[in-house]
Structure formats: structure tokens, C-alpha cells
Design a protein around this motif. Structure first.
Motif, PDB file in Angstrom:
ATOM      1  N   VAL A 139       0.842  -1.206   0.000  1.00  0.00           N
ATOM      2  CA  VAL A 139       0.000   0.000   0.000  1.00  0.00           C
ATOM      3  C   VAL A 139       0.872   1.251   0.000  1.00  0.00           C
ATOM      4  CG1 VAL A 139      -2.014  -1.039   1.135  1.00  0.00           C
ATOM      5  CG2 VAL A 139      -0.166  -0.063   2.527  1.00  0.00           C
ATOM      6  N   PHE A 140       0.264   2.361  -0.374  1.00  0.00           N
ATOM      7  CA  PHE A 140       0.937   3.654  -0.304  1.00  0.00           C
ATOM      8  C   PHE A 140       0.787   4.177   1.122  1.00  0.00           C
ATOM      9  CE2 PHE A 140       0.295   3.010  -4.750  1.00  0.00           C
ATOM     10  CZ  PHE A 140       1.328   3.687  -5.377  1.00  0.00           C
ATOM     11  N   SER A 141       1.902   4.458   1.750  1.00  0.00           N
ATOM     12  CA  SER A 141       1.898   4.878   3.146  1.00  0.00           C
ATOM     13  C   SER A 141       1.311   6.275   3.307  1.00  0.00           C
ATOM     14  CB  SER A 141       3.322   4.854   3.702  1.00  0.00           C
ATOM     15  OG  SER A 141       4.094   5.896   3.118  1.00  0.00           O
ATOM     16  N   GLU A 142       1.152   6.675   4.569  1.00  0.00           N
ATOM     17  CA  GLU A 142       0.637   8.015   4.869  1.00  0.00           C
ATOM     18  C   GLU A 142       1.496   9.110   4.250  1.00  0.00           C
ATOM     19  OE1 GLU A 142      -1.648   7.863   9.147  1.00  0.00           O
ATOM     20  OE2 GLU A 142       0.546   7.943   9.159  1.00  0.00           O
ATOM     21  N   SER A 143       2.791   8.872   4.175  1.00  0.00           N
ATOM     22  CA  SER A 143       3.681   9.888   3.600  1.00  0.00           C
ATOM     23  C   SER A 143       3.715   9.805   2.071  1.00  0.00           C
ATOM     24  CB  SER A 143       5.096   9.728   4.163  1.00  0.00           C
ATOM     25  OG  SER A 143       5.618   8.444   3.860  1.00  0.00           O
ATOM     26  N   GLU A 144       3.584   8.596   1.496  1.00  0.00           N
ATOM     27  CA  GLU A 144       3.641   8.430   0.040  1.00  0.00           C
ATOM     28  C   GLU A 144       2.361   8.905  -0.651  1.00  0.00           C
ATOM     29  OE1 GLU A 144       6.488   4.439  -0.240  1.00  0.00           O
ATOM     30  OE2 GLU A 144       4.302   4.238  -0.182  1.00  0.00           O
ATOM     31  N   TYR A 145       1.227   8.653  -0.017  1.00  0.00           N
ATOM     32  CA  TYR A 145      -0.073   8.917  -0.643  1.00  0.00           C
ATOM     33  C   TYR A 145      -0.226  10.370  -1.103  1.00  0.00           C
ATOM     34  CZ  TYR A 145      -5.141   8.764  -1.368  1.00  0.00           C
ATOM     35  OH  TYR A 145      -6.398   8.842  -1.918  1.00  0.00           O
ATOM     36  N   PRO A 146      -0.020  11.358  -0.218  1.00  0.00           N
ATOM     37  CA  PRO A 146      -0.189  12.750  -0.681  1.00  0.00           C
ATOM     38  C   PRO A 146       0.795  13.146  -1.775  1.00  0.00           C
ATOM     39  CG  PRO A 146       0.764  12.687   1.529  1.00  0.00           C
ATOM     40  CD  PRO A 146       0.313  11.299   1.207  1.00  0.00           C
ATOM     41  N   ILE A 147       2.002  12.571  -1.728  1.00  0.00           N
ATOM     42  CA  ILE A 147       2.989  12.871  -2.766  1.00  0.00           C
ATOM     43  C   ILE A 147       2.482  12.372  -4.122  1.00  0.00           C
ATOM     44  CG2 ILE A 147       5.324  12.361  -3.592  1.00  0.00           C
ATOM     45  CD1 ILE A 147       6.180  12.134  -0.661  1.00  0.00           C
ATOM     46  N   MET A 148       1.948  11.159  -4.140  1.00  0.00           N
ATOM     47  CA  MET A 148       1.433  10.567  -5.375  1.00  0.00           C
ATOM     48  C   MET A 148       0.207  11.331  -5.880  1.00  0.00           C
ATOM     49  SD  MET A 148       1.323   8.338  -7.833  1.00  0.00           S
ATOM     50  CE  MET A 148       2.357   6.914  -7.489  1.00  0.00           C
ATOM     51  N   ILE A 149      -0.749  11.600  -5.004  1.00  0.00           N
ATOM     52  CA  ILE A 149      -1.986  12.275  -5.403  1.00  0.00           C
ATOM     53  C   ILE A 149      -1.684  13.681  -5.926  1.00  0.00           C
ATOM     54  CG2 ILE A 149      -4.221  13.145  -4.623  1.00  0.00           C
ATOM     55  CD1 ILE A 149      -4.051  10.089  -4.868  1.00  0.00           C
ATOM     56  N   ASN A 150      -0.828  14.414  -5.226  1.00  0.00           N
ATOM     57  CA  ASN A 150      -0.483  15.777  -5.675  1.00  0.00           C
ATOM     58  C   ASN A 150       0.193  15.762  -7.041  1.00  0.00           C
ATOM     59  OD1 ASN A 150      -1.533  17.015  -3.409  1.00  0.00           O
ATOM     60  ND2 ASN A 150       0.401  16.966  -2.277  1.00  0.00           N
ATOM     61  N   TYR A 151       1.059  14.771  -7.259  1.00  0.00           N
ATOM     62  CA  TYR A 151       1.745  14.678  -8.559  1.00  0.00           C
ATOM     63  C   TYR A 151       0.719  14.441  -9.669  1.00  0.00           C
ATOM     64  CZ  TYR A 151       4.664  13.130 -12.389  1.00  0.00           C
ATOM     65  OH  TYR A 151       5.257  13.016 -13.617  1.00  0.00           O
ATOM     66  N   LEU A 152      -0.233  13.540  -9.437  1.00  0.00           N
ATOM     67  CA  LEU A 152      -1.237  13.220 -10.462  1.00  0.00           C
ATOM     68  C   LEU A 152      -2.089  14.442 -10.788  1.00  0.00           C
ATOM     69  CD1 LEU A 152      -2.377   9.719  -9.103  1.00  0.00           C
ATOM     70  CD2 LEU A 152      -0.946  10.148 -11.116  1.00  0.00           C
ATOM     71  N   ILE A 153      -2.463  15.208  -9.774  1.00  0.00           N
ATOM     72  CA  ILE A 153      -3.295  16.392  -9.982  1.00  0.00           C
ATOM     73  C   ILE A 153      -2.511  17.497 -10.685  1.00  0.00           C
ATOM     74  CG2 ILE A 153      -4.544  18.249  -8.789  1.00  0.00           C
ATOM     75  CD1 ILE A 153      -5.312  16.175  -6.653  1.00  0.00           C
ATOM     76  N   GLU A 154      -1.254  17.639 -10.344  1.00  0.00           N
ATOM     77  CA  GLU A 154      -0.430  18.702 -10.930  1.00  0.00           C
ATOM     78  C   GLU A 154       0.054  18.362 -12.340  1.00  0.00           C
ATOM     79  OE1 GLU A 154       2.651  19.293  -8.103  1.00  0.00           O
ATOM     80  OE2 GLU A 154       1.304  20.115  -6.561  1.00  0.00           O
ATOM     81  N   ASN A 155      -0.042  17.104 -12.726  1.00  0.00           N
ATOM     82  CA  ASN A 155       0.421  16.674 -14.057  1.00  0.00           C
ATOM     83  C   ASN A 155      -0.707  15.922 -14.765  1.00  0.00           C
ATOM     84  OD1 ASN A 155       3.618  17.135 -14.032  1.00  0.00           O
ATOM     85  ND2 ASN A 155       2.977  16.425 -12.005  1.00  0.00           N
ATOM     86  N   ILE A 156      -1.808  16.631 -14.992  1.00  0.00           N
ATOM     87  CA  ILE A 156      -3.005  15.994 -15.534  1.00  0.00           C
ATOM     88  C   ILE A 156      -2.827  15.614 -17.005  1.00  0.00           C
ATOM     89  CG2 ILE A 156      -5.389  16.432 -16.236  1.00  0.00           C
ATOM     90  CD1 ILE A 156      -5.856  17.863 -13.665  1.00  0.00           C
ATOM     91  N   ASP A 157      -3.063  14.339 -17.285  1.00  0.00           N
ATOM     92  CA  ASP A 157      -3.271  13.833 -18.642  1.00  0.00           C
ATOM     93  C   ASP A 157      -4.160  12.613 -18.502  1.00  0.00           C
ATOM     94  OD1 ASP A 157      -1.682  11.714 -17.848  1.00  0.00           O
ATOM     95  OD2 ASP A 157      -0.041  12.132 -19.229  1.00  0.00           O
ATOM     96  N   ILE A 158      -4.488  11.970 -19.610  1.00  0.00           N
ATOM     97  CA  ILE A 158      -5.471  10.879 -19.583  1.00  0.00           C
ATOM     98  C   ILE A 158      -5.004   9.710 -18.718  1.00  0.00           C
ATOM     99  CG2 ILE A 158      -4.678   9.645 -21.641  1.00  0.00           C
ATOM    100  CD1 ILE A 158      -8.355  10.463 -20.963  1.00  0.00           C
ATOM    101  N   HIS A 159      -3.708   9.391 -18.752  1.00  0.00           N
ATOM    102  CA  HIS A 159      -3.186   8.288 -17.942  1.00  0.00           C
ATOM    103  C   HIS A 159      -3.239   8.630 -16.457  1.00  0.00           C
ATOM    104  CE1 HIS A 159      -1.445   6.871 -21.791  1.00  0.00           C
ATOM    105  NE2 HIS A 159      -1.406   5.681 -21.208  1.00  0.00           N
ATOM    106  N   ASN A 160      -2.791   9.819 -16.113  1.00  0.00           N
ATOM    107  CA  ASN A 160      -2.743  10.202 -14.701  1.00  0.00           C
ATOM    108  C   ASN A 160      -4.137  10.333 -14.094  1.00  0.00           C
ATOM    109  OD1 ASN A 160      -0.021  10.175 -14.983  1.00  0.00           O
ATOM    110  ND2 ASN A 160       0.286  12.381 -14.738  1.00  0.00           N
ATOM    111  N   LEU A 161      -5.104  10.795 -14.898  1.00  0.00           N
ATOM    112  CA  LEU A 161      -6.479  10.847 -14.411  1.00  0.00           C
ATOM    113  C   LEU A 161      -7.007   9.441 -14.140  1.00  0.00           C
ATOM    114  CD1 LEU A 161      -8.183  13.669 -16.528  1.00  0.00           C
ATOM    115  CD2 LEU A 161      -7.627  13.696 -14.085  1.00  0.00           C
ATOM    116  N   GLY A 162      -6.610   8.495 -14.976  1.00  0.00           N
ATOM    117  CA  GLY A 162      -7.021   7.103 -14.754  1.00  0.00           C
ATOM    118  C   GLY A 162      -6.472   6.554 -13.453  1.00  0.00           C
ATOM    119  N   ILE A 163      -5.206   6.820 -13.181  1.00  0.00           N
ATOM    120  CA  ILE A 163      -4.584   6.353 -11.926  1.00  0.00           C
ATOM    121  C   ILE A 163      -5.255   7.024 -10.733  1.00  0.00           C
ATOM    122  CG2 ILE A 163      -2.442   6.316 -10.590  1.00  0.00           C
ATOM    123  CD1 ILE A 163      -0.937   6.247 -13.301  1.00  0.00           C
ATOM    124  N   LEU A 164      -5.510   8.327 -10.840  1.00  0.00           N
ATOM    125  CA  LEU A 164      -6.178   9.053  -9.761  1.00  0.00           C
ATOM    126  C   LEU A 164      -7.570   8.489  -9.505  1.00  0.00           C
ATOM    127  CD1 LEU A 164      -6.099  11.451  -7.785  1.00  0.00           C
ATOM    128  CD2 LEU A 164      -6.998  12.894  -9.634  1.00  0.00           C
TER     129      LEU A 164
END
Length: 403
Positions: free
Chosen positions: A205-230
Motif C-alpha cells: 500500500v501507499f503509506s501516509e507519507s507516500e499517498y499525498p505525494i502521489m496524489i499531488n503529482y497526479l493532480i499537478e500533471n493531468i493527462d489521460i493516464h494520470n487521471l485514470g490512476i487518480l
């Protein structure tokens, strides 16, 4: 059927039909069938001998030769008769596996997985004639496979599943007499025999510290793939279900979507084929998935990027594959220096967050398509708290405070 038998018997008794003539014609038809089935030509050599080849279980062949044409034909016919009456284990497996596919009991991907499991374990033993084995030999074979391949419990379960399947098929065709339960469940196997794969929480799983890093990256770098992961992170959907979504699957108010299908992969003519299957992985997988209020904007962004596509997740007119999502997620983890995790770990993270926040059990199982919370807890629920969080939790327990 009984009337036909009576009429046939009457015709023979009263000389209307010559039984010997009927029998001879029937035998000739059978001979013709066997000869047509034979894959190698029957030829006459310059030395006056008739020759042909008979296939062997290991894929090779042996030559047979006879002085008379009838004798070589008899040898071929006898060979194929024996094959029908006593096929190899491989032939029984293939007949069982292909029949299940033909009857739509399994999909192409399961059919392929069965072949892969079979080839891994039965590549030698599978050349044995089915009537030459007994329950004890099957037990010994299964026991040996665990040690030879260092099997996990899941790996052994897959082996046992195909073994039970083709043995039941053999039993139904009266090719074996021994008890299938004795052959499989009688094997001297305990849970301690299996390889234990220990996966740390950080791998699952994505830890408490990893999760916000991953989510913020996906939101800040929006494309069709990243929206799918989000979208997977906030709905708990499987990646195969994600790439099979259509706009028609969303509710009118766009606060939920229906999961009705999934991507499947199988091999055909040596090439992997991707298809959309009109049902998800399990019956429980047919469900309505709710989208959290804070992420309902994802739908609008998807519509902007792909307004006319049949599927939601498309790029340049082509549907995204599950593999393309996997590869993108792997690259992002590497970029963010997070332990690499495939899309399924986003699903496990979703379940863990929901459990930690006391989301009702029925809501969780409905969202992820499980039949019971016990399955969810056993395979999905992990610890994602950091060391410091655990220290803080335990330090606030009255009994653990310094006296």
C-alpha cells in the motif's frame, strides 16, 4: 429411440436388412475415418515396402513399414484406436480445457492461464497414458511439484485446480477408475510445505507519507493516464475495469459509475490479444461505484480530453490498455522515489484508508466488488501508518504512558 431399435431388430429378423452387410459397411467407415485422421502419408517405396510415420508423445515420430498395403493401414488404424481408448494426459487436459472454453464456462484468459500452469508442471508427466497412472502416482507427482518449483500455496492451488478438472473429465469418459479425491487430497502435503512470500506493508500500500505525494503529482500533471490512476485511488476500481469504462456507464448526475465489463488478455496464434469482456472479474464485480465529492471534477476533465470516444480512457482514438496504466504508474513511482507499486496496490490503499476511517463494511465491499469483508480484510487491509504515527497512537494509550 426404443421404436427405432425395435424397427431395426424387426428388419434384421425378417431379412429386410443384412446385418453382416451393415456391420461391414460400418467397419469400413471407421477404417476410412482413422486413415483420414492420420497426419502422415502412406507411401510405397522402391523396395516394395509400404511406409508411414506414427507420432510419439514427446513430439517425435517413428517409422513403420509393412509388405502389404492392408498391413500398414491396419497398423495405422490400431494406433489411432489405441489413442482414442487411452489418450495421454496432455490430450485429456487439452480436450477438457478446450471444451470449457467452447461452452463459455471459462474465458480466453483463463484458458491461457490453464495452459501456462499445465506446461509448467506437466511437460514430462503429461506424455504418460492416462490409463497408466493411479491415485498413488498422482499423489507423488503433486508432492514433487511443490519441492521442484518451490510453490506458494496459490501456485499449488492453480496446479490442483487444473488437475482436478481434467481428471474429472477422464473419469466421466471412463478412462480412469481411481478416486479423484484420493489422488489429490490424499497427497502428503501441509501448509508448511509451501513457500511463504512475505510482503512488507510498504510493498502493498501507499503509506501516509507516500499517498499525498502521489496524489499531488497526479493532480499537478493531468493527462489521460494520470487521471485514470487518480480515479483508481479514489474509487478502488480494478485497472481492467477502469480501461473498459464508457461514458454511458456514468449516472446522470456523474456522482457514480457502473462497472459492467473488464479488459481481458489471451494468446492467439502466438500473439497476445486484448479484448473487452462484457462482465467483470466476478459476479460481485457488477456494481455501482460512488465517486467522492472532492473528485467528481475528474469526469469533466476526461470529457475535455476525450469528448467523442467510445471508451472514457482513450488517447489518439485508441483505448488505453491496462498495461499502459501499469507502466505509467511504475514510472511515476520511480520519479517520486516511491517503492514501485502496480495499480492493484492503489486498490489496496483505497480499502485500507476506508477501513481506517471506519467506513461501513457493506459500503466497502460494494465499492470494490467483494462478497464479504473477511476477504477484503485478509487480502487488502494493510498497515499504512508511519512509524511516528504509530508512536503517537500507542503513546496516547493510558496504560502505556510513563508512570
Amino acid at each position: 429411440m426404443n421404436n427405432l431399435n425395435i424397427d431395426f431388430k424387426y428388419a434384421i429378423e425378417h431379412g429386410i436388412i443384412d446385418y453382416a452387410d451393415v456391420w461391414e459397411k460400418s467397419e469400413n467407415m471407421k477404417r476410412t475415418e482413422y486413415l483420414e485422421k492420420h497426419p502422415h502419408p502412406i507411401t510405397l517405396g522402391k523396395d516394395g515396402y509400404w511406409r508411414t510415420y506414427l507420432p510419439l508423445p514427446d513430439g517425435t515420430r517413428k517409422q513403420v513399414k509393412k509388405k502389404k498395403e492392408k498391413d500398414i493401414q491396419d497398423a495405422v488404424i490400431d494406433f489411432w484406436k489405441e489413442q482414442e481408448e487411452n489418450p495421454t494426459i496432455r490430450e485429456v487436459f487439452e480436450e477438457w480445457n478446450n471444451r470449457r472454453l467452447r461452452l463459455n464456462k471459462i474465458g480466453e484468459s483463463t484458458h491461457l492461464r490453464n495452459i501456462q500452469v499445465y506446461n509448467r508442471h506437466y511437460y514430462k508427466f503429461g506424455s504418460r497414458k492416462i490409463k497408466s497412472i493411479d491415485a498413488e502416482q498422482m499423489q507423488e507427482f503433486l508432492e514433487e511439484q511443490i519441492a521442484e518449483h518451490d510453490l506458494t500455496a496459490k501456485g499449488y492451488y492453480n496446479l490442483k485446480t487444473i488437475t482436478r478438472g481434467f481428471l474429472k473429465h477422464a473419469k466421466r469418459k471412463h478412462l480412469i477408475e481411481f478416486s479423484i479425491e484420493d489422488a489429490i487430497d490424499g497427497a502428503d502435503i501441509s501448509k508448511n510445505d509451501f513457500k511463504i512470500v512475505i510482503k512488507e506493508d510498504e510493498q502493498e500500500v501507499f503509506s501516509e507519507s507516500e499517498y499525498p505525494i502521489m496524489i499531488n503529482y497526479l493532480i499537478e500533471n493531468i493527462d489521460i493516464h494520470n487521471l485514470g490512476i487518480l480515479f483508481m485511488f479514489v474509487t478502488g476500481m480494478r485497472v481492467g475495469e477502469l480501461v473498459a469504462l464508457k461514458y454511458e456507464d456514468f449516472t446522470e448526475d456523474k456522482v457514480a459509475c457502473f462497472v459492467r465489463r473488464t479488459e481481458t488478455r489471451y494468446k492467439k496464434d502466438g500473439q497476445y490479444v486484448l479484448e473487452i469482456k462484457d462482465r467483470p472479474k466476478t459476479q460481485a464485480g457488477i456494481r455501482e461505484v460512488v465517486i467522492p465529492e472532492g473528485y467528481q471534477w475528474i469526469y469533466k476533465e476526461l470529457r475535455k480530453m476525450n469528448p467523442f470516444g467510445e471508451y472514457v480512457f482513450m488517447k489518439n482514438g485508441e483505448r488505453l490498455s491496462a498495461q499502459s496504466i501499469r507502466m505509467r504508474m511504475k514510472r511515476i513511482c520511480s520519479k517520486l522515489q516511491i517503492y514501485p507499486k502496480p495499480p492493484h496496490k492503489a486498490r489496496k490503499t483505497y480499502v485500507t484508508i476506508a477501513r481506517d476511517n471506519n467506513v461501513p463494511e457493506k459500503v466497502i465491499t460494494d465499492q470494490v466488488g467483494h462478497t464479504s469483508i473477511s476477504c477484503t480484510d485478509k487480502y487488502y487491509y494493510r498497515n499504512r501508518k508511519t512509524i511516528q504515527t504509530k508512536v503517537n497512537i500507542l503513546s496516547n494509550v493510558a496504560e502505556f504512558k510513563a508512570m
